[in-house]
Scaffold this motif. Structure first.
Motif, mmCIF file in Angstrom:
data_model
loop_
_atom_site.group_PDB
_atom_site.id
_atom_site.type_symbol
_atom_site.label_atom_id
_atom_site.label_comp_id
_atom_site.label_asym_id
_atom_site.label_seq_id
_atom_site.Cartn_x
_atom_site.Cartn_y
_atom_site.Cartn_z
ATOM 1 N N ALA A 158 37.719 39.445 40.704
ATOM 2 C CA ALA A 158 37.390 40.349 41.808
ATOM 3 C C ALA A 158 36.515 39.657 42.843
ATOM 4 O O ALA A 158 36.699 39.844 44.051
ATOM 5 N N ALA A 159 35.555 38.847 42.394
ATOM 6 C CA ALA A 159 34.687 38.119 43.321
ATOM 7 C C ALA A 159 35.485 37.127 44.151
ATOM 8 O O ALA A 159 35.286 36.996 45.365
ATOM 9 N N VAL A 160 36.412 36.439 43.499
ATOM 10 C CA VAL A 160 37.266 35.477 44.205
ATOM 11 C C VAL A 160 38.163 36.192 45.221
ATOM 12 O O VAL A 160 38.306 35.744 46.370
ATOM 13 N N ARG A 161 38.730 37.307 44.815
ATOM 14 C CA ARG A 161 39.613 38.045 45.729
ATOM 15 C C ARG A 161 38.829 38.650 46.893
ATOM 16 O O ARG A 161 39.333 38.738 48.013
ATOM 17 N N PHE A 162 37.603 39.075 46.629
ATOM 18 C CA PHE A 162 36.767 39.589 47.707
ATOM 19 C C PHE A 162 36.517 38.493 48.747
ATOM 20 O O PHE A 162 36.599 38.742 49.959
ATOM 21 N N ASP A 163 36.188 37.294 48.294
ATOM 22 C CA ASP A 163 35.975 36.180 49.221
ATOM 23 C C ASP A 163 37.219 35.952 50.082
ATOM 24 O O ASP A 163 37.111 35.717 51.294
ATOM 25 N N GLN A 164 38.386 36.009 49.434
ATOM 26 C CA GLN A 164 39.632 35.796 50.163
ATOM 27 C C GLN A 164 39.877 36.900 51.186
ATOM 28 O O GLN A 164 40.262 36.626 52.339
ATOM 29 N N MET A 165 39.650 38.139 50.793
ATOM 30 C CA MET A 165 39.898 39.278 51.686
ATOM 31 C C MET A 165 38.932 39.312 52.854
ATOM 32 O O MET A 165 39.325 39.558 54.007
ATOM 33 N N ALA A 166 37.652 39.087 52.565
ATOM 34 C CA ALA A 166 36.615 39.221 53.590
ATOM 35 C C ALA A 166 36.368 37.928 54.349
ATOM 36 O O ALA A 166 35.584 37.917 55.308
ATOM 37 N N ASP A 167 37.017 36.845 53.915
ATOM 38 C CA ASP A 167 36.846 35.526 54.540
ATOM 39 C C ASP A 167 35.379 35.100 54.492
ATOM 40 O O ASP A 167 34.783 34.730 55.507
ATOM 41 N N VAL A 168 34.803 35.161 53.293
ATOM 42 C CA VAL A 168 33.422 34.741 53.077
ATOM 43 C C VAL A 168 33.372 33.801 51.883
ATOM 44 O O VAL A 168 34.351 33.633 51.149
ATOM 45 N N THR A 169 32.210 33.195 51.680
ATOM 46 C CA THR A 169 31.965 32.370 50.500
ATOM 47 C C THR A 169 30.758 32.929 49.762
ATOM 48 O O THR A 169 29.646 32.926 50.287
ATOM 49 N N SER A 170 30.994 33.434 48.556
ATOM 50 C CA SER A 170 29.904 33.950 47.730
ATOM 51 C C SER A 170 29.722 33.031 46.523
ATOM 52 O O SER A 170 30.509 32.109 46.298
ATOM 53 N N THR A 171 28.697 33.286 45.737
ATOM 54 C CA THR A 171 28.425 32.522 44.523
ATOM 55 C C THR A 171 28.504 33.468 43.338
ATOM 56 O O THR A 171 27.743 34.439 43.259
ATOM 57 N N TYR A 172 29.431 33.191 42.426
ATOM 58 C CA TYR A 172 29.611 34.044 41.248
ATOM 59 C C TYR A 172 28.775 33.518 40.089
ATOM 60 O O TYR A 172 28.815 32.325 39.766
ATOM 61 N N ILE A 173 28.017 34.399 39.452
ATOM 62 C CA ILE A 173 27.165 34.031 38.323
ATOM 63 C C ILE A 173 27.605 34.837 37.097
ATOM 64 O O ILE A 173 27.471 36.065 37.076
ATOM 65 N N PRO A 174 28.167 34.177 36.076
ATOM 66 C CA PRO A 174 28.663 34.903 34.901
ATOM 67 C C PRO A 174 27.558 35.275 33.926
ATOM 68 O O PRO A 174 26.605 34.512 33.729
ATOM 69 N N PHE A 175 27.693 36.437 33.325
ATOM 70 C CA PHE A 175 26.793 36.895 32.274
ATOM 71 C C PHE A 175 27.618 37.287 31.055
ATOM 72 O O PHE A 175 28.842 37.430 31.138
ATOM 73 N N LYS A 176 26.959 37.488 29.921
ATOM 74 C CA LYS A 176 27.669 37.815 28.688
ATOM 75 C C LYS A 176 27.931 39.313 28.587
ATOM 76 O O LYS A 176 27.501 39.983 27.640
ATOM 77 N N GLY A 177 28.600 39.838 29.583
ATOM 78 C CA GLY A 177 28.946 41.250 29.580
ATOM 79 C C GLY A 177 28.497 41.950 30.843
ATOM 80 O O GLY A 177 27.690 41.429 31.629
ATOM 81 N N SER A 178 29.028 43.160 31.049
ATOM 82 C CA SER A 178 28.687 43.952 32.227
ATOM 83 C C SER A 178 27.230 44.388 32.216
ATOM 84 O O SER A 178 26.561 44.375 33.253
ATOM 85 N N SER A 179 26.738 44.778 31.057
ATOM 86 C CA SER A 179 25.355 45.262 30.976
ATOM 87 C C SER A 179 24.334 44.179 31.307
ATOM 88 O O SER A 179 23.397 44.430 32.074
ATOM 89 N N PRO A 180 24.468 42.951 30.771
ATOM 90 C CA PRO A 180 23.535 41.900 31.172
ATOM 91 C C PRO A 180 23.589 41.587 32.668
ATOM 92 O O PRO A 180 22.558 41.278 33.279
ATOM 93 N N ALA A 181 24.774 41.670 33.260
ATOM 94 C CA ALA A 181 24.894 41.435 34.707
ATOM 95 C C ALA A 181 24.124 42.497 35.482
ATOM 96 O O ALA A 181 23.425 42.203 36.462
ATOM 97 N N MET A 182 24.244 43.750 35.032
ATOM 98 C CA MET A 182 23.513 44.824 35.703
ATOM 99 C C MET A 182 22.006 44.684 35.495
ATOM 100 O O MET A 182 21.211 44.987 36.391
ATOM 101 N N ALA A 183 21.597 44.220 34.325
ATOM 102 C CA ALA A 183 20.170 43.991 34.076
ATOM 103 C C ALA A 183 19.627 42.933 35.025
ATOM 104 O O ALA A 183 18.502 43.042 35.527
#
Length: 315
Positions: free
Chosen positions: A164-189
């Motif tokens: 989704a992050a990669v596709r967002f960059d493509q759609m919006a013509d931007v460059t973001s930095t994706y940071i992976p976490f061990k699950g949705s909850s740790p990312a939200m934390a």
């Protein structure tokens, strides 16, 4: 001739036994393996299904966990299990397409074809309630002015969030930095702890976080009941409907009539109005893809993810 007649009789007996087995299935509890830690979206859904399984199937379902490698640990072991219908396994997409397309993870997508896909959790961009990003356009403007400074947290690499992050960059013509976490909850934390600027996550996580966050956009055809004031990506000019699709799968050698019975059981649970309401209230969107429609559905997803997969390979 005698040998021939014996072989025919044996084959007929096997067919009859298999047919009888499928007709009676299930006659004992079914093990339901979740390839993630407890508490995530796959586990929550399985717990919701557990409450209705015995009413529909006449037997209980017993939930077990086999976490690791974003689901790949369990999926790589699926076809070593007994192919009798008494072990079913949660499977997620796009994960099960992305992972083997990008590297060797011990299985191929064809090894984990679901018997039924029952819902998806829509992609959602979430920021803290005190974020300067009031709208998605605010985020896009900042990302264009400061390439790479927009940090998206998400659940693992080569996952739905990563795609989704990669596709967002493509759609919006931007460059973001994706940071992976061990699950949705740790990312939200991490988001709530001010370690990242935004989470590329799901509606379910936005609901859990409540007033602590602001949801900027949701990847559905129509606005979801839990966020009536949040626009869809489509409303904002992006033709984007996506998320993490979840289903149940069985070992490849499971007889097709047993696979059909599992498909029918999950479909009947999905049709229960009380069950539907639970999922809707928690941010899920119900879909119904039974076993006989699965091959076409998988090919549609492959085509949908193709461009994003190439971008992930390049990272």
């Amino acid at each position: 001739m005698k040998r021939f007649l014996t072989a025919v009789a044996t084959t007929a007996a096997l067919v009859t036994a298999t047919t009888s087995f499928a007709a009676d299935y299930p006659t004992k509890p079914v093990t339901y393996i979740i390839p993630y830690n407890p508490g995530g979206e796959s586990d929550v859904t399985a717990r919701f299904q557990e409450a209705y399984f015995s009413d529909v199937a006449g037997q209980d379902v017993v939930i077990q966990y086999k976490p690791g490698a974003g689901g790949a640990t369990a999926w790589a072991q699926l076809n070593t299990l007994e192919a009798d219908g008494y072990t079913i396994m949660n499977v997620n997409f796009p994960h099960a397409i992305l992972q083997p397309a990008i590297k060797d993870v011990g299985y191929q997508t064809e090894d984990v074809i679901p018997a039924y896909i029952f819902h998806y959790t829509p992609d959602a961009i979430v920021v803290r309630a005190d974020s300067p990003y009031q709208t998605l356009q605010d985020m896009i403007d900042d990302a264009k002015a400061n390439p790479g400074s927009l940090t998206f947290g998400g659940s693992g690499t080569n996952s739905a969030n990563h795609l989704a992050a990669v596709r967002f960059d493509q759609m919006a013509d931007v460059t973001s930095t994706y940071i992976p976490f061990k699950g949705s909850s740790p990312a939200m934390a991490a988001l709530l702890g001010n370690q990242i600027k935004a989470a590329m996550t799901y509606t379910t996580q936005g609901i859990k976080a409540g007033d602590q966050v602001r949801v900027l956009a949701i990847a559905t055809d129509e606005r979801v009941p839990s966020f009536p004031d949040v626009p869809t990506f489509k409303e904002l000019g992006f033709d984007y409907v996506a998320g993490a699709y979840r289903g149940v799968t069985l070992p490849k050698d499971t007889p097709q009539d047993v696979r059909q019975k599992v498909s029918d059981i999950i479909g009947e649970i999905n049709a229960n109005p009380e069950f539907q309401q639970k999922l809707i209230e928690n941010g899920y969107v119900l879909v119904d893809i039974p076993t006989d429609q699965m091959a076409d559905w998988i090919e549609e997803r492959r085509a949908e993810y193709a461009e994003g997969i190439e971008a992930l390979k390049a990272n």
